[in-house]
Scaffold this motif. Structure first.
Motif, short mmCIF file in Angstrom:
data_model
loop_
_atom_site.label_atom_id
_atom_site.label_comp_id
_atom_site.label_asym_id
_atom_site.label_seq_id
_atom_site.Cartn_x
_atom_site.Cartn_y
_atom_site.Cartn_z
N ASP A 109 44.41 75.03 109.52
CA ASP A 109 44.68 73.63 109.83
C ASP A 109 43.37 72.93 110.15
O ASP A 109 42.42 73.56 110.65
CB ASP A 109 45.60 73.49 111.05
CG ASP A 109 47.06 73.84 110.77
OD1 ASP A 109 47.41 74.05 109.58
OD2 ASP A 109 47.84 73.90 111.73
N VAL A 140 46.94 66.00 116.12
CA VAL A 140 47.25 65.73 114.72
C VAL A 140 46.43 66.72 113.90
O VAL A 140 45.21 66.78 114.02
CB VAL A 140 46.93 64.28 114.32
CG1 VAL A 140 47.19 64.07 112.83
CG2 VAL A 140 47.75 63.30 115.14
N ARG A 143 47.52 69.90 107.24
CA ARG A 143 47.89 71.18 106.65
C ARG A 143 48.42 70.90 105.25
O ARG A 143 49.35 70.11 105.10
CB ARG A 143 48.97 71.85 107.51
CG ARG A 143 49.47 73.17 106.98
CD ARG A 143 50.57 73.75 107.86
NE ARG A 143 50.14 73.87 109.25
CZ ARG A 143 50.96 73.73 110.29
NH1 ARG A 143 52.24 73.46 110.13
NH2 ARG A 143 50.49 73.85 111.52
N LYS A 146 48.79 67.32 104.31
CA LYS A 146 49.78 66.52 105.02
C LYS A 146 49.46 66.51 106.51
O LYS A 146 49.13 67.54 107.09
CB LYS A 146 51.19 67.08 104.81
CG LYS A 146 51.68 66.95 103.39
CD LYS A 146 53.08 67.45 103.25
CE LYS A 146 53.51 67.35 101.80
NZ LYS A 146 54.80 67.94 101.57
N ARG A 147 49.56 65.32 107.11
CA ARG A 147 49.32 65.17 108.55
C ARG A 147 50.57 65.60 109.31
O ARG A 147 51.67 65.21 108.96
CB ARG A 147 48.99 63.72 108.88
CG ARG A 147 47.66 63.26 108.32
CD ARG A 147 47.44 61.78 108.53
NE ARG A 147 47.13 61.43 109.89
CZ ARG A 147 45.89 61.39 110.41
NH1 ARG A 147 44.87 61.67 109.63
NH2 ARG A 147 45.69 61.05 111.65
N GLU A 148 50.35 66.39 110.34
CA GLU A 148 51.45 66.81 111.21
C GLU A 148 51.04 66.59 112.65
O GLU A 148 49.90 66.84 113.02
CB GLU A 148 51.77 68.30 110.99
CG GLU A 148 52.33 68.59 109.61
CD GLU A 148 52.85 70.01 109.49
OE1 GLU A 148 53.29 70.58 110.51
OE2 GLU A 148 52.81 70.54 108.37
N THR A 149 51.99 66.14 113.44
CA THR A 149 51.73 65.93 114.87
C THR A 149 52.40 67.05 115.64
O THR A 149 53.57 67.36 115.40
CB THR A 149 52.30 64.57 115.31
OG1 THR A 149 51.68 63.54 114.54
CG2 THR A 149 52.04 64.32 116.78
N VAL A 150 51.65 67.66 116.54
CA VAL A 150 52.19 68.73 117.38
C VAL A 150 51.86 68.44 118.84
O VAL A 150 50.83 67.84 119.14
CB VAL A 150 51.64 70.13 116.98
CG1 VAL A 150 52.11 70.54 115.61
CG2 VAL A 150 50.13 70.18 117.04
#
Length: 159
Positions: A109, A140, A143, A146-150
């Motif tokens: 990531d 943010v 991966r 694509k953007r992913e928020t955790v």
């Protein structure tokens, strides 16, 4: 009367464009307010921590010596790889453990934001250091383009 009706009909598309533009502007203002609110809360937390450290009074959960722990190590990432992902910055995750692993961060990531702030290798420790163990940070990652928020609940670093 007919001329007035035609003039009103001609203005309808202009009004729709203005409504769309107004909505975009309001959405942008709302995001700025939310970001400002987050930064303000972070600043307030930091002021409280600093004052607790000065006064020597603290609870075990907020002890000044407690150091937050994100749970990642970094891997090298070059400009070409960033460009291929459509990014201008960020840090590549080389190893994941503890809090980051629980939150779903994966090796490979690219961490691009932490609490709304751009992440660089130089800034990462400072961004994490603004918090205490147990604080939740919003990260943010990119991966597979694509953007992913955790949400990551920081652990305590044991030196």
């Amino acid at each position: 009367m007919m001329t007035t009706l035609l003039a009103l009909l001609a203005l309808a598309p202009v009004q729709d464009k203005q409504d769309d533009r107004t909505k975009r502007i309001l959405d942008r203002i709302e995001k700025e307010i939310q970001d400002s609110h987050t930064r303000l809360l972070d600043d307030i937390r930091q002021i409280i921590r600093n004052e607790l450290q000065k006064g020597g009074k603290s609870t075990p959960e907020t002890a000044p010596s407690a150091k937050p722990y994100l749970g990642i190590s970094l891997d090298d990432i070059g400009d070409e790889e960033l460009k291929a992902l459509g990014l201008t910055g960020g840090v590549k995750v080389g190893e994941v453990r503890g809090p980051a692993e629980k939150a779903g961060v994966k090796v490979g990531d690219v961490l691009v934001e932490l609490d709304g702030q751009a992440v660089t290798e130089e800034r990462l420790a400072d961004l994490v250091g603004r918090h205490m163990p147990g604080d939740t940070v919003t990260a943010v990652v990119v991966r597979a383009k694509k953007r992913e928020t955790v949400k990551i609940v920081l652990g305590e670093r044991k030196d």
